[in-house]
Design an enzyme around this catalytic site. Sequence first.
Site, PDB file in Angstrom:
ATOM      1  N   SER A  30       0.826  -1.213   0.000  1.00 45.91           N
ATOM      2  CA  SER A  30       0.000   0.000   0.000  1.00 45.91           C
ATOM      3  C   SER A  30       0.861   1.264   0.000  1.00 45.91           C
ATOM      4  O   SER A  30       1.848   1.367   0.733  1.00 45.91           O
ATOM      5  CB  SER A  30      -0.894   0.006   1.250  1.00 45.91           C
ATOM      6  OG  SER A  30      -1.540   1.263   1.338  1.00 45.91           O
ATOM      7  N   ASN A  89     -20.881  -4.345 -18.611  1.00 48.71           N
ATOM      8  CA  ASN A  89     -20.266  -5.382 -17.780  1.00 48.71           C
ATOM      9  C   ASN A  89     -20.291  -6.724 -18.482  1.00 48.71           C
ATOM     10  O   ASN A  89     -21.139  -6.981 -19.330  1.00 48.71           O
ATOM     11  CB  ASN A  89     -21.012  -5.476 -16.444  1.00 48.71           C
ATOM     12  CG  ASN A  89     -20.239  -6.264 -15.401  1.00 48.71           C
ATOM     13  OD1 ASN A  89     -19.024  -6.068 -15.267  1.00 48.71           O
ATOM     14  ND2 ASN A  89     -20.901  -7.148 -14.694  1.00 48.71           N
ATOM     15  N   MET A 137      -8.680   2.494 -13.358  1.00 47.94           N
ATOM     16  CA  MET A 137      -8.589   2.754 -11.912  1.00 47.94           C
ATOM     17  C   MET A 137      -7.382   2.069 -11.291  1.00 47.94           C
ATOM     18  O   MET A 137      -6.972   2.414 -10.182  1.00 47.94           O
ATOM     19  CB  MET A 137      -9.855   2.253 -11.221  1.00 47.94           C
ATOM     20  CG  MET A 137     -11.014   3.190 -11.403  1.00 47.94           C
ATOM     21  SD  MET A 137     -12.234   2.755 -10.168  1.00 47.94           S
ATOM     22  CE  MET A 137     -13.636   3.548 -10.836  1.00 47.94           C
ATOM     23  N   ASP A 168     -13.794   7.472  -2.596  1.00 51.99           N
ATOM     24  CA  ASP A 168     -13.246   6.972  -3.867  1.00 51.99           C
ATOM     25  C   ASP A 168     -13.760   7.768  -5.071  1.00 51.99           C
ATOM     26  O   ASP A 168     -12.992   8.158  -5.946  1.00 51.99           O
ATOM     27  CB  ASP A 168     -13.609   5.488  -4.061  1.00 51.99           C
ATOM     28  CG  ASP A 168     -12.757   4.576  -3.188  1.00 51.99           C
ATOM     29  OD1 ASP A 168     -11.602   4.937  -2.886  1.00 51.99           O
ATOM     30  OD2 ASP A 168     -13.253   3.501  -2.812  1.00 51.99           O
ATOM     31  N   ARG A 183     -25.806  -7.855 -14.077  1.00 49.36           N
ATOM     32  CA  ARG A 183     -25.214  -7.084 -12.957  1.00 49.36           C
ATOM     33  C   ARG A 183     -25.156  -5.601 -13.290  1.00 49.36           C
ATOM     34  O   ARG A 183     -25.344  -4.749 -12.424  1.00 49.36           O
ATOM     35  CB  ARG A 183     -23.788  -7.585 -12.671  1.00 49.36           C
ATOM     36  CG  ARG A 183     -23.710  -8.549 -11.521  1.00 49.36           C
ATOM     37  CD  ARG A 183     -22.249  -8.812 -11.175  1.00 49.36           C
ATOM     38  NE  ARG A 183     -21.853  -8.188  -9.910  1.00 49.36           N
ATOM     39  CZ  ARG A 183     -20.601  -8.132  -9.472  1.00 49.36           C
ATOM     40  NH1 ARG A 183     -19.614  -8.641 -10.197  1.00 49.36           N
ATOM     41  NH2 ARG A 183     -20.326  -7.572  -8.318  1.00 49.36           N
ATOM     42  N   SER A 211      -0.565   4.106   0.808  1.00 51.00           N
ATOM     43  CA  SER A 211      -1.278   5.049   1.675  1.00 51.00           C
ATOM     44  C   SER A 211      -0.418   5.589   2.824  1.00 51.00           C
ATOM     45  O   SER A 211      -0.490   6.794   3.117  1.00 51.00           O
ATOM     46  CB  SER A 211      -2.569   4.414   2.210  1.00 51.00           C
ATOM     47  OG  SER A 211      -3.453   4.193   1.135  1.00 51.00           O
ATOM     48  N   ALA A 257     -16.151  -1.301  -7.140  1.00 52.52           N
ATOM     49  CA  ALA A 257     -15.351  -0.175  -7.627  1.00 52.52           C
ATOM     50  C   ALA A 257     -16.178   0.711  -8.551  1.00 52.52           C
ATOM     51  O   ALA A 257     -16.104   1.941  -8.479  1.00 52.52           O
ATOM     52  CB  ALA A 257     -14.112  -0.699  -8.355  1.00 52.52           C
ATOM     53  N   LYS A 267     -14.260  -3.356   2.041  1.00 53.14           N
ATOM     54  CA  LYS A 267     -15.060  -2.123   1.972  1.00 53.14           C
ATOM     55  C   LYS A 267     -16.545  -2.347   2.272  1.00 53.14           C
ATOM     56  O   LYS A 267     -17.198  -1.487   2.869  1.00 53.14           O
ATOM     57  CB  LYS A 267     -14.897  -1.457   0.600  1.00 53.14           C
ATOM     58  CG  LYS A 267     -13.508  -0.857   0.389  1.00 53.14           C
ATOM     59  CD  LYS A 267     -13.421  -0.144  -0.937  1.00 53.14           C
ATOM     60  CE  LYS A 267     -11.990   0.303  -1.192  1.00 53.14           C
ATOM     61  NZ  LYS A 267     -11.849   1.046  -2.454  1.00 53.14           N
ATOM     62  N   GLY A 288     -17.567  -2.341 -15.862  1.00 48.49           N
ATOM     63  CA  GLY A 288     -17.596  -3.063 -14.594  1.00 48.49           C
ATOM     64  C   GLY A 288     -18.837  -2.726 -13.798  1.00 48.49           C
ATOM     65  O   GLY A 288     -19.412  -1.636 -13.954  1.00 48.49           O
ATOM     66  N   GLY A 342     -19.021  -3.989 -10.281  1.00 45.91           N
ATOM     67  CA  GLY A 342     -18.733  -4.391  -8.906  1.00 45.91           C
ATOM     68  C   GLY A 342     -18.672  -3.174  -7.990  1.00 45.91           C
ATOM     69  O   GLY A 342     -19.149  -2.081  -8.335  1.00 45.91           O
TER      70      GLY A 342
END
Length: 268
Positions: free
Chosen positions: A15, A151, A212, A102, A156, A17, A131, A66, A127, A129
């Site tokens: 990470s 997707n 991303m 985000d 979905r 961060s 994110a 998350k 996508g 999901g």
Amino acid sequence: MTDRYAVFGHPIAHSKSPAIHAAFARQTGQDLHYEAILAPLDGFSASIAAFMAAGGRGANVTVPFKEEAFRLARRLSARAERAGAVNTLSFGGGEIFGDNTDGAGLVADLVRNRQRDPAGARILLLGAGGAARGVIEPLLDRKPAGLVVANRTPGRARELAGLFGPGVAACGFGDLEGRFDLVVNATAASLAGELPPLPADLFAPGALAYDMMYGRDTPFLAFARTHGAATADGLGMLVEQAAEAFFVWRGVRPDTAPVIARLQADAC
Ligand code: ATR
């Protein structure tokens, strides 16, 4: 006493961060310490509880926790509620507040660092999901000309689009039609070094392709370059979501540009 913060994930060793928040703290003169903590896959809430008991003031949450952080929070920001996921926790008076920075991070990177305001743009989001879900509302807030979610599993995409009303369309990759000014890859395909099966005529003249993922060139970005689009990876989004979390905790907005520049230089 120095205030403690941490990012929780699994894996977490790589990470960025801690380095980002250390740079923000130096820059703004805030007295805080920020570390990376590996939470066991079945022990996220216990790890958070232990960190709170040890005096932790707040936390970032990354893959795969998350959604669990969303359920753990006693109070949620409106944007976390819409995202269905939490990447930023604040601990005050023993209560857990959940936020999601985000989407704000993506929009800040587009608007401030890349001069690509999504306002008026035809946006394609790849996508369906967590994110993808996290960035839809902040993108819609900029009033794009349209937003399509595509997707691999079209159902979905439809389910996700349905959460945001008629302003969001949905389809499978094979049904994609038209050209887009901004194409955001929020699939996990890049992680696997794969490319979603996209039509070649996807990009409008001057389009931006945004992955991303950060830290490596992806098949999606290579595809976009081949088809004439400008490209961006998710490093700016990473730093901007961190800056937004820093603001949530400290009420101070750090200057992201030098931090992005340093991380970009380190990656070369
Ligand atoms: P995240 O929280 O990172 O979004 P997720 O909820 O597991 O993770 O969602 C992963 C997304 O990447 C999904 O949209 C998934 O498509 P499906 O819904 O069809 O599973 C997408 N995805 C994963 N691998 C992919 C690949 N190789 N090609 C295209 N899409 C892929």
